[in-house]
Design a protein around this motif. Structure first.
Motif, PDB file in Angstrom:
ATOM      1  N   ARG A 115      -3.608   3.405  -0.491  1.00 25.79           N
ATOM      2  CA  ARG A 115      -4.121   2.718  -1.673  1.00 25.79           C
ATOM      3  C   ARG A 115      -3.184   1.582  -2.071  1.00 25.79           C
ATOM      4  O   ARG A 115      -1.968   1.676  -1.899  1.00 25.79           O
ATOM      5  N   GLU A 116      -3.773   0.534  -2.575  1.00 26.10           N
ATOM      6  CA  GLU A 116      -2.985  -0.625  -2.991  1.00 26.10           C
ATOM      7  C   GLU A 116      -2.243  -0.315  -4.279  1.00 26.10           C
ATOM      8  O   GLU A 116      -2.838   0.138  -5.264  1.00 26.10           O
ATOM      9  N   VAL A 117      -0.946  -0.580  -4.298  1.00 23.24           N
ATOM     10  CA  VAL A 117      -0.153  -0.354  -5.504  1.00 23.24           C
ATOM     11  C   VAL A 117       0.450  -1.647  -6.037  1.00 23.24           C
ATOM     12  O   VAL A 117       0.987  -1.667  -7.153  1.00 23.24           O
ATOM     13  N   SER A 144      -7.358   2.545   5.748  1.00 26.28           N
ATOM     14  CA  SER A 144      -8.157   2.585   4.522  1.00 26.28           C
ATOM     15  C   SER A 144      -7.787   3.757   3.612  1.00 26.28           C
ATOM     16  O   SER A 144      -8.218   3.791   2.449  1.00 26.28           O
ATOM     17  N   GLN A 145      -7.017   4.703   4.109  1.00 20.62           N
ATOM     18  CA  GLN A 145      -6.610   5.840   3.290  1.00 20.62           C
ATOM     19  C   GLN A 145      -5.359   5.548   2.465  1.00 20.62           C
ATOM     20  O   GLN A 145      -5.012   6.339   1.581  1.00 20.62           O
ATOM     21  N   LEU A 205       0.849  -1.188   0.000  1.00 17.50           N
ATOM     22  CA  LEU A 205       0.000   0.000   0.000  1.00 17.50           C
ATOM     23  C   LEU A 205       0.882   1.235   0.000  1.00 17.50           C
ATOM     24  O   LEU A 205       2.038   1.201   0.453  1.00 17.50           O
TER      25      LEU A 205
END
Length: 387
Positions: A145-147, A142-143, A129
């Protein structure tokens, strides 16, 4: 009289192996992909508080309380402080857009390898993330982001024993020397930064799911600079080795010929000039998609996508034709039915003979090629052949 319930052996093994997991990232910029042993000199970037919890000069993989189970309100073990949590001996990582980043974690006994553990040790998710550019502090989980999705390692009842012994692997369990020291063996993972990533400072999170719903995380900051040359200048200022990571991927035992093989001879002593599977009359052929999921100098890991319609066929195979022969090819979710003559010409025949294989929507593979045999996924011709 009480009823006696006899559990199947596979269930007993699962209950025994469903233990509490733990691990952590020890290095956030390692110069050897798929490496077998820890070398602190190859580490150029570190996670938060590594000097305290994962000191490069200490024993690799020793428990110091560094493992951490994240929550929505707290993604990282230690609160972000870019001044106190990094040092000259344990610096923050420096990346550039498009870089393949190699990171390191200890195995802590959590690898399915039948030579020294068993094939039921789970691996459910491995994600990278990333937070917003130049964010001032920590944010909610949750803030991020999956990369990158690093996949999962093959494990479980339906996986053949031999698959658990083959490296490199996707997911958590990529540890070629695991059986030498199951607790403290080196495991590596890799992900590639977007080529259009803007320079700035980012927070990264490694998120690993062991048993279902049991997550562990490690956090680190990295400065992303504009170019590889700028990255190398920064590394040189720190006294670190410049350049990108090299690969130590082994050559799986697939029976493929070595690059100096003279090739099979025909019955009259002359070398074969044409190769065939010997099964071409009346065949129906359909091209299949090939995708690389990871790539490194000299090799790649990928998938061959399979159509659902094959499950209703009674006699079919997958033919994989490489543009050259100087390679080693290893698969899972299928069995090789290739002769030495086929492999000499870069042709492999794959079959899903066992029922569990048909439940898989792809054939996984690794390919290791010689410098004289460079190609991309688009250069591999893969065909579903049915009678």
């Amino acid at each position: 009289m009480k009823n006696i319930v006899v559990l199947p052996m596979c269930v007993l093994v699962y209950l025994v192996t469903k233990v509490t997991g733990h691990s952590w990232v020890s290095c956030t910029d390692y110069t050897e992909k798929n490496g077998a042993t820890w070398d602190q000199a190859k580490c150029r970037g570190f996670p938060r508080s590594a000097e305290r919890f994962a000191n490069r000069f200490g024993v690799f993989g020793v428990d110091t309380g560094y493992d951490f189970g994240p929550s929505e309100n707290r993604a990282c073990k230690t609160e972000r402080n870019d001044v106190t949590q990094y040092s000259s001996s344990h610096p923050m990582a420096v990346y550039y857009p498009g870089q393949e980043v190699v990171f390191v974690h200890p195995t802590k006994n959590h690898v399915a390898d039948v030579r020294c553990t068993n094939k039921y040790i789970p691996d459910r998710a491995n994600k990278i993330l990333m937070g917003a550019r130049n964010a001032p502090g920590d944010v909610r989980l949750s803030q991020f982001r999956e990369v990158a999705d690093l996949g999962v390692s093959p494990h479980g009842f339906s996986v053949p024993d031999r698959v658990t012994t083959q490296y490199p692997k996707p997911g958590y369990q990529n540890a070629p020397s695991f059986c030498d020291d199951p607790d403290k063996a080196l495991a590596t993972g890799a992900f590639t930064l977007a080529s259009n990533l803007h320079p700035g400072r980012y927070t990264f999170v490694w998120l690993w799911e062991f048993n279902e719903g049991q997550f562990y995380s490690s956090c680190w900051e990295a400065d992303v600079v504009a170019t590889q040359a700028e990255r190398d200048d920064r590394l040189a200022q720190q006294g670190a080795m410049p350049g990108d990571a090299s690969s130590s991927a082994g050559s799986p035992n697939t029976g493929a010929p070595s690059s100096d093989s003279s090739g099979p001879d025909s019955s009259d002593g002359s070398r074969e000039d044409h190769i065939s599977t010997g099964m071409n009359m009346g065949d129906r052929r359909r091209n299949l998609a090939v995708q690389y999921t990871q790539e490194w100098p000299g090799g790649a890991q990928g998938r061959i996508r399979l159509p659902n319609s094959r499950r209703t066929m009674t006699n079919w195979r997958v033919e994989v034709q490489f543009p050259c022969r100087e390679l080693n090819f290893n698969v899972w979710n299928a069995e090789s039915d290739s002769t030495s003559g086929m492999m000499f010409h870069g042709l492999y025949v794959l079959r899903q003979e066992e029922g569990w294989m048909l439940s898989k929507d792809h054939i996984g593979f690794t390919v290791h090629r010689q410098p004289s045999c460079e190609f991309s996924a688009n250069d591999i011709t893969t065909t579903l052949v049915s009678m």
